[in-house]
Design an enzyme around this catalytic site. Structure first.
Site, PDB file in Angstrom:
ATOM      1  N   THR A  96      -3.102 -78.392 -18.325  1.00  0.00           N
ATOM      2  CA  THR A  96      -3.319 -76.981 -17.988  1.00  0.00           C
ATOM      3  C   THR A  96      -1.974 -76.277 -18.103  1.00  0.00           C
ATOM      4  OG1 THR A  96      -5.062 -77.562 -16.428  1.00  0.00           O
ATOM      5  CG2 THR A  96      -4.096 -75.376 -16.202  1.00  0.00           C
ATOM      6  N   LYS A 171      -9.803 -71.809 -18.557  1.00  0.00           N
ATOM      7  CA  LYS A 171      -9.367 -72.603 -17.395  1.00  0.00           C
ATOM      8  C   LYS A 171      -8.761 -71.706 -16.306  1.00  0.00           C
ATOM      9  CE  LYS A 171      -7.941 -76.220 -15.037  1.00  0.00           C
ATOM     10  NZ  LYS A 171      -8.819 -77.116 -14.315  1.00  0.00           N
ATOM     11  N   LYS A 246      -0.154 -73.538  -8.939  1.00  0.00           N
ATOM     12  CA  LYS A 246       0.323 -73.459 -10.330  1.00  0.00           C
ATOM     13  C   LYS A 246      -0.671 -72.690 -11.204  1.00  0.00           C
ATOM     14  CE  LYS A 246      -0.063 -76.366 -14.228  1.00  0.00           C
ATOM     15  NZ  LYS A 246      -0.313 -77.679 -14.808  1.00  0.00           N
TER      16      LYS A 246
HETATM   17  P1  NAD Z   1       0.491 -86.221 -12.936  1.00  0.00           P
HETATM   18  O1  NAD Z   1       1.792 -85.671 -12.475  1.00  0.00           O
HETATM   19  O2  NAD Z   1      -0.198 -87.269 -12.138  1.00  0.00           O
HETATM   20  O3  NAD Z   1       0.666 -86.824 -14.437  1.00  0.00           O
HETATM   21  C1  NAD Z   1       1.509 -86.276 -15.405  1.00  0.00           C
HETATM   22  C2  NAD Z   1       2.193 -87.440 -16.124  1.00  0.00           C
HETATM   23  O4  NAD Z   1       3.000 -86.894 -17.179  1.00  0.00           O
HETATM   24  C3  NAD Z   1       3.121 -88.249 -15.214  1.00  0.00           C
HETATM   25  O5  NAD Z   1       2.789 -89.615 -15.284  1.00  0.00           O
HETATM   26  C4  NAD Z   1       4.517 -87.979 -15.791  1.00  0.00           C
HETATM   27  O6  NAD Z   1       5.396 -89.092 -15.673  1.00  0.00           O
HETATM   28  C5  NAD Z   1       4.184 -87.676 -17.228  1.00  0.00           C
HETATM   29  N1  NAD Z   1       5.213 -86.914 -17.929  1.00  0.00           N
HETATM   30  C6  NAD Z   1       5.890 -85.817 -17.521  1.00  0.00           C
HETATM   31  N2  NAD Z   1       6.735 -85.399 -18.481  1.00  0.00           N
HETATM   32  C7  NAD Z   1       6.589 -86.262 -19.509  1.00  0.00           C
HETATM   33  C8  NAD Z   1       7.205 -86.371 -20.788  1.00  0.00           C
HETATM   34  N3  NAD Z   1       8.132 -85.493 -21.182  1.00  0.00           N
HETATM   35  N4  NAD Z   1       6.829 -87.378 -21.578  1.00  0.00           N
HETATM   36  C9  NAD Z   1       5.887 -88.281 -21.188  1.00  0.00           C
HETATM   37  N5  NAD Z   1       5.276 -88.227 -19.981  1.00  0.00           N
HETATM   38  C10 NAD Z   1       5.631 -87.225 -19.160  1.00  0.00           C
HETATM   39  O7  NAD Z   1      -0.460 -84.955 -13.166  1.00  0.00           O
HETATM   40  P2  NAD Z   1      -2.055 -84.953 -13.337  1.00  0.00           P
HETATM   41  O8  NAD Z   1      -2.699 -84.736 -12.018  1.00  0.00           O
HETATM   42  O9  NAD Z   1      -2.448 -86.111 -14.173  1.00  0.00           O
HETATM   43  O10 NAD Z   1      -2.248 -83.585 -14.147  1.00  0.00           O
HETATM   44  C11 NAD Z   1      -1.962 -83.507 -15.526  1.00  0.00           C
HETATM   45  C12 NAD Z   1      -2.462 -82.154 -16.035  1.00  0.00           C
HETATM   46  O11 NAD Z   1      -3.865 -82.035 -15.756  1.00  0.00           O
HETATM   47  C13 NAD Z   1      -1.786 -80.957 -15.370  1.00  0.00           C
HETATM   48  O12 NAD Z   1      -1.540 -79.981 -16.352  1.00  0.00           O
HETATM   49  C14 NAD Z   1      -2.826 -80.484 -14.354  1.00  0.00           C
HETATM   50  O13 NAD Z   1      -2.735 -79.099 -14.074  1.00  0.00           O
HETATM   51  C15 NAD Z   1      -4.117 -80.814 -15.067  1.00  0.00           C
HETATM   52  N6  NAD Z   1      -5.278 -81.033 -14.179  1.00  0.00           N
HETATM   53  C16 NAD Z   1      -5.175 -81.831 -13.080  1.00  0.00           C
HETATM   54  C17 NAD Z   1      -6.291 -82.012 -12.258  1.00  0.00           C
HETATM   55  C18 NAD Z   1      -6.205 -82.890 -11.035  1.00  0.00           C
HETATM   56  O14 NAD Z   1      -7.144 -82.862 -10.233  1.00  0.00           O
HETATM   57  N7  NAD Z   1      -5.157 -83.684 -10.862  1.00  0.00           N
HETATM   58  C19 NAD Z   1      -7.506 -81.383 -12.567  1.00  0.00           C
HETATM   59  C20 NAD Z   1      -7.603 -80.612 -13.723  1.00  0.00           C
HETATM   60  C21 NAD Z   1      -6.471 -80.439 -14.524  1.00  0.00           C
END
Ligand code: NAD
Length: 296
Positions: A96, A171, A246
């Protein structure tokens, strides 16, 4: 079976890639976190040494990263995805992020002859684990048609929202509505409490009246009426207040850029900011009831 490069194996990406592997795809994963990589390996992925390595020679690259800056870096940095992905590789960003970054990275991909989609999701960690996410997809018809079968093992629904950036637009609009309805549902319970109306009675009536909404019937912000909602476990997430904060900032940024008036969305953003600043970032977003319930 497709060869898929997956970058960002966190709370969402981890279970998403596990479902791709279960469906028979070969997944090469990159993440900055050792823990995330170990989880992905346990699910059957092979580990790549960089975003570029995860992209090289794959049919599809999927990214699931925290925010726009991470997406820009992973795709556009030297040696990154755009440089290393081969001809015909389909790029799908499920993070997102802001609409502007989504469109800019997609244009940079097009300049290298690569098709890219923005495909943010709704459904949270439970939806990711259960292969029941809703994907809101922005990009060309041809790229969408190629992406549908790849996304299918992770999805309850895959919807084409229009050209590049429109997935992110859908979204932020959805989450702005969700935040506002969660706040006003919380306000209604706080008011009902003070008026002497039982919570369960209020739930039973409103869930079959015109105030009915998802925040009430699927994710009720007070303990009791909906056993699965985070309110029953001290607001452990779920979907954190920080994530909602966010998304509301992204909505306000998009509204300012597009000249749209969103006064309720702006107030929702202000309230979630206040809630997070008070140390509640890690609570579920339905914990906003605690702020609302403080009274005047
Ligand atoms: P998270 O922080 O658990 O996972 C993100 C991952 O990206 C981490 O493991 C981190 O180490 C990795 N990362 C960061 N920078 C990086 C890079 N440069 N190279 C490689 N890896 C990198 O977050 P999440 O909860 O999995 O959310 C991910 C996305 O999904 C976000 O944009 C969030 O807004 C969206 N989202 C989350 C949810 C939820 O319920 N958690 C629901 C819908 C959408």
């Amino acid at each position: 079976m497709a060869e898929i490069g997956f970058i960002g194996a966190g709370n969402m990406g981890g279970p998403m890639l596990a479902n791709l592997i279960k469906a028979g795809h070969a997944v090469s994963v990159f993440d900055l976190s050792q823990e995330a990589l170990e989880g992905a390996q346990a699910a059957g992925a092979t580990v790549a040494a960089s975003p570029g390595d995860a992209a090289a020679g794959r049919d599809t690259v999927i990214t699931m990263l925290p925010a726009g800056a991470h997406v820009r870096a992973v795709y556009m940095d030297e040696g990154g995805v755009l440089e290393r992905a081969g001809e015909g590789t389909l790029l799908i960003d499920c993070s997102t992020i802001d609409v502007t970054t989504a469109r800019e990275v997609s244009e940079a991909a097009a300049a290298r002859g690569l098709e890219m989609l923005d495909a943010p999701v709704s459904g949270g960690v439970a939806g990711a684990a259960g292969g029941a996410l809703t994907f809101m997809v922005g990009g060309s018809e041809s790229a969408f048609a190629r992406a549908e079968p790849v996304l299918e093992p992770m999805a309850k629904a895959v919807v084409h929202a229009g050209p590049s950036g429109n997935g992110q637009a859908a979204k932020v609009c959805n989450n702005m509505m969700l935040a506002a309805s969660m706040i006003v549902t919380s306000e209604a319970f706080a008011l009902a409490d003070r008026l002497g109306l039982e919570r369960q009675t209020m739930f039973d009536i409103v869930s079959s009246a015109t105030g009915q909404c998802w925040a009430l019937t699927s994710y009720c912000p007070v303990p009791g009426p909906v056993p699965a909602s985070p309110a029953n476990r001290d607001y452990q997430p779920g979907f954190t207040a920080a994530m909602m904060n966010k998304d509301l900032k992204l909505a306000q940024q998009a509204a300012a850029a597009a000249g749209a008036a969103t006064p309720i969305g702006a107030e929702a953003a202000r309230l979630y900011d206040e809630f997070c600043a008070a140390g509640n970032e890690a609570l579920d977003f339905s914990g906003i009831f605690k702020l609302v319930d403080k009274g005047r």
